[in-house]
Scaffold this motif. Sequence first.
Motif, mmCIF file in Angstrom:
data_model
loop_
_atom_site.group_PDB
_atom_site.id
_atom_site.type_symbol
_atom_site.label_atom_id
_atom_site.label_comp_id
_atom_site.label_asym_id
_atom_site.label_seq_id
_atom_site.Cartn_x
_atom_site.Cartn_y
_atom_site.Cartn_z
ATOM 1 N N SER A 48 0.826 -1.203 0.000
ATOM 2 C CA SER A 48 0.000 0.000 0.000
ATOM 3 C C SER A 48 0.866 1.261 0.000
ATOM 4 C CB SER A 48 -0.910 -0.027 1.234
ATOM 5 O OG SER A 48 -1.723 1.107 1.264
ATOM 6 N N GLU A 49 1.910 1.251 0.823
ATOM 7 C CA GLU A 49 2.792 2.413 0.899
ATOM 8 C C GLU A 49 3.590 2.572 -0.397
ATOM 9 O OE1 GLU A 49 5.018 2.618 4.503
ATOM 10 O OE2 GLU A 49 6.128 4.408 3.878
ATOM 11 N N GLY A 50 4.027 1.452 -0.961
ATOM 12 C CA GLY A 50 4.770 1.508 -2.227
ATOM 13 C C GLY A 50 3.925 2.083 -3.344
ATOM 14 N N GLN A 51 2.656 1.684 -3.385
ATOM 15 C CA GLN A 51 1.746 2.241 -4.390
ATOM 16 C C GLN A 51 1.670 3.760 -4.247
ATOM 17 O OE1 GLN A 51 -2.346 0.592 -4.903
ATOM 18 N NE2 GLN A 51 -3.030 2.682 -4.512
ATOM 19 N N GLN A 52 1.552 4.224 -3.005
ATOM 20 C CA GLN A 52 1.442 5.665 -2.745
ATOM 21 C C GLN A 52 2.710 6.393 -3.173
ATOM 22 O OE1 GLN A 52 -1.222 7.298 -1.889
ATOM 23 N NE2 GLN A 52 -0.106 9.244 -1.950
ATOM 24 N N ILE A 53 3.878 5.809 -2.855
ATOM 25 C CA ILE A 53 5.148 6.455 -3.205
ATOM 26 C C ILE A 53 5.309 6.518 -4.725
ATOM 27 C CG2 ILE A 53 7.655 6.177 -3.109
ATOM 28 C CD1 ILE A 53 7.279 5.041 -0.268
ATOM 29 N N ALA A 54 4.974 5.426 -5.415
ATOM 30 C CA ALA A 54 5.078 5.425 -6.886
ATOM 31 C C ALA A 54 4.176 6.499 -7.476
ATOM 32 C CB ALA A 54 4.719 4.045 -7.435
ATOM 33 N N TYR A 96 -3.524 9.865 -15.785
ATOM 34 C CA TYR A 96 -3.983 8.481 -15.973
ATOM 35 C C TYR A 96 -2.968 7.487 -15.411
ATOM 36 C CZ TYR A 96 -6.038 4.384 -18.197
ATOM 37 O OH TYR A 96 -6.606 3.167 -18.418
ATOM 38 N N MET A 97 -1.690 7.694 -15.738
ATOM 39 C CA MET A 97 -0.667 6.750 -15.272
ATOM 40 C C MET A 97 -0.578 6.768 -13.746
ATOM 41 S SD MET A 97 3.376 6.597 -16.253
ATOM 42 C CE MET A 97 3.827 7.885 -15.094
ATOM 43 N N ARG A 98 -0.525 7.959 -13.182
ATOM 44 C CA ARG A 98 -0.440 8.068 -11.712
ATOM 45 C C ARG A 98 -1.612 7.347 -11.046
ATOM 46 N NH1 ARG A 98 -2.010 13.719 -10.049
ATOM 47 N NH2 ARG A 98 -3.963 12.800 -10.768
ATOM 48 N N ASP A 99 -2.804 7.558 -11.588
ATOM 49 C CA ASP A 99 -4.005 7.008 -10.956
ATOM 50 C C ASP A 99 -4.158 5.502 -11.189
ATOM 51 O OD1 ASP A 99 -4.496 9.582 -10.171
ATOM 52 O OD2 ASP A 99 -5.989 9.981 -11.727
ATOM 53 N N HIS A 100 -3.350 4.935 -12.077
ATOM 54 C CA HIS A 100 -3.466 3.501 -12.358
ATOM 55 C C HIS A 100 -2.260 2.698 -11.882
ATOM 56 C CE1 HIS A 100 -6.883 4.929 -14.672
ATOM 57 N NE2 HIS A 100 -7.321 3.688 -14.666
ATOM 58 N N VAL A 101 -1.475 3.291 -10.971
ATOM 59 C CA VAL A 101 -0.502 2.488 -10.223
ATOM 60 C C VAL A 101 -1.303 1.714 -9.180
ATOM 61 C CG1 VAL A 101 1.450 2.551 -8.634
ATOM 62 C CG2 VAL A 101 1.387 4.121 -10.584
ATOM 63 N N TYR A 102 -1.062 0.413 -9.079
ATOM 64 C CA TYR A 102 -1.870 -0.402 -8.170
ATOM 65 C C TYR A 102 -0.999 -1.450 -7.493
ATOM 66 C CZ TYR A 102 -1.939 -3.955 -11.909
ATOM 67 O OH TYR A 102 -1.588 -4.882 -12.857
ATOM 68 N N ASP A 154 1.487 -16.391 -2.611
ATOM 69 C CA ASP A 154 1.344 -16.542 -1.158
ATOM 70 C C ASP A 154 1.192 -15.167 -0.510
ATOM 71 O OD1 ASP A 154 3.993 -15.382 -0.732
ATOM 72 O OD2 ASP A 154 4.751 -17.271 -1.547
ATOM 73 N N ASP A 155 0.937 -15.160 0.809
ATOM 74 C CA ASP A 155 0.712 -13.869 1.485
ATOM 75 C C ASP A 155 2.015 -13.208 1.949
ATOM 76 O OD1 ASP A 155 1.431 -15.399 3.642
ATOM 77 O OD2 ASP A 155 -0.469 -15.206 4.720
ATOM 78 N N GLN A 156 3.153 -13.764 1.545
ATOM 79 C CA GLN A 156 4.461 -13.153 1.847
ATOM 80 C C GLN A 156 4.980 -12.352 0.655
ATOM 81 O OE1 GLN A 156 5.883 -14.809 5.120
ATOM 82 N NE2 GLN A 156 3.666 -15.004 5.022
ATOM 83 N N THR A 157 4.151 -12.225 -0.360
ATOM 84 C CA THR A 157 4.559 -11.569 -1.604
ATOM 85 C C THR A 157 3.494 -10.562 -2.025
ATOM 86 O OG1 THR A 157 5.564 -13.665 -2.287
ATOM 87 C CG2 THR A 157 5.293 -11.999 -4.004
ATOM 88 N N ALA A 158 3.930 -9.437 -2.560
ATOM 89 C CA ALA A 158 2.997 -8.468 -3.138
ATOM 90 C C ALA A 158 3.634 -7.866 -4.381
ATOM 91 C CB ALA A 158 2.665 -7.380 -2.133
ATOM 92 N N TYR A 159 2.813 -7.408 -5.286
ATOM 93 C CA TYR A 159 3.299 -6.749 -6.502
ATOM 94 C C TYR A 159 2.766 -5.326 -6.548
ATOM 95 C CZ TYR A 159 3.927 -11.638 -7.960
ATOM 96 O OH TYR A 159 4.268 -12.961 -8.022
ATOM 97 N N ILE A 160 3.609 -4.405 -7.002
ATOM 98 C CA ILE A 160 3.171 -3.038 -7.277
ATOM 99 C C ILE A 160 3.402 -2.824 -8.768
ATOM 100 C CG2 ILE A 160 3.508 -0.593 -6.770
ATOM 101 C CD1 ILE A 160 4.722 -1.579 -4.047
ATOM 102 N N ALA A 161 2.386 -2.371 -9.465
ATOM 103 C CA ALA A 161 2.470 -2.296 -10.923
ATOM 104 C C ALA A 161 1.780 -1.040 -11.425
ATOM 105 C CB ALA A 161 1.795 -3.531 -11.533
#
Lengths: 139, 134
Positions: free
Chosen positions: B30-36, B46-52, B76-83
């Motif tokens: 969640s924090e990484g999404q915000q920083i990106a 559009y690009m800023r608002d579609h970082v997820y 698994d729940d030990q992994t997350a993706y920011i895209a």
Amino acid sequence: MDESLEGLAWLISQLEANSSIMASLTGGVWPIQAPEGTLLPFAVVTPMGGRDVKGVAGIRLFWEGPYQVRFWGYATQSDTLKTVNNTADTLLQRTHGTTATATIMSCIRDNPLPILPDWDGQQLRIGMGGLYRLQVRPS
Amino acid sequence: MASSGDFNHIPEAIAAIKRGIAAAITAAASEGQQIAREHAAVDTGYMRDHVYHVTATESTYEDGEKSLPEIEKPPDDQTAYIASAARHSVFVEYGTSHMGAQPFMTPMAEAMRAKLPDLLREHIGNAIKDALGG
């Protein structure tokens, strides 16, 4: 001191000091962005962020951050780009050095970068390179 | 009379550590999404608002006409993706032969590299306290 700029200057100086690379890069080596109309192939070196590494009580030990080193050319120049990219990797990987005011403690590639296509309306251009992580401290 | 098993809290501690890591990873995503988003170059937004971000249990992906498909959930729940869903994101991140790079995902990764140890410490500590007291 802005260690990021010191790292940028050092990377560019390393590439420019290599006669083999410069003989192939007609357009030279540029920080951030090549000027409009620069002849291909050329290189662009871009800082991609970074952070201070601190010790006890916030003492700054060094700065580290990644840089994009990318070689742009027409798709028809892909063999030249590949050779230059490999030469640059040999030149930069696991090396260190100095600028007038900073010490480059290490330069290590994080990963090769994806080859990017770029259509200029007439010809396909491509870019290839690597993401190099530098550790820098004032000398 | 208590059995010796009453003093063995290692299984609960291991389970708590796993829960703590999962909570830290979710918080980091969640924090990484915000920083990106904060680093993203803005033209239309559009690009800023579609970082997820995507975790095993949640996704903040929003579809759009200029969007790439959502990436698969992590295993698994030990992994997350920011895209970034915007199709042109890679050219903004790395630049083109006639446009300088305006990186936003790499600086986010650098920032999270520094923040993740603190997030892990905080969430694992809380999970162990919740499970074992103290």
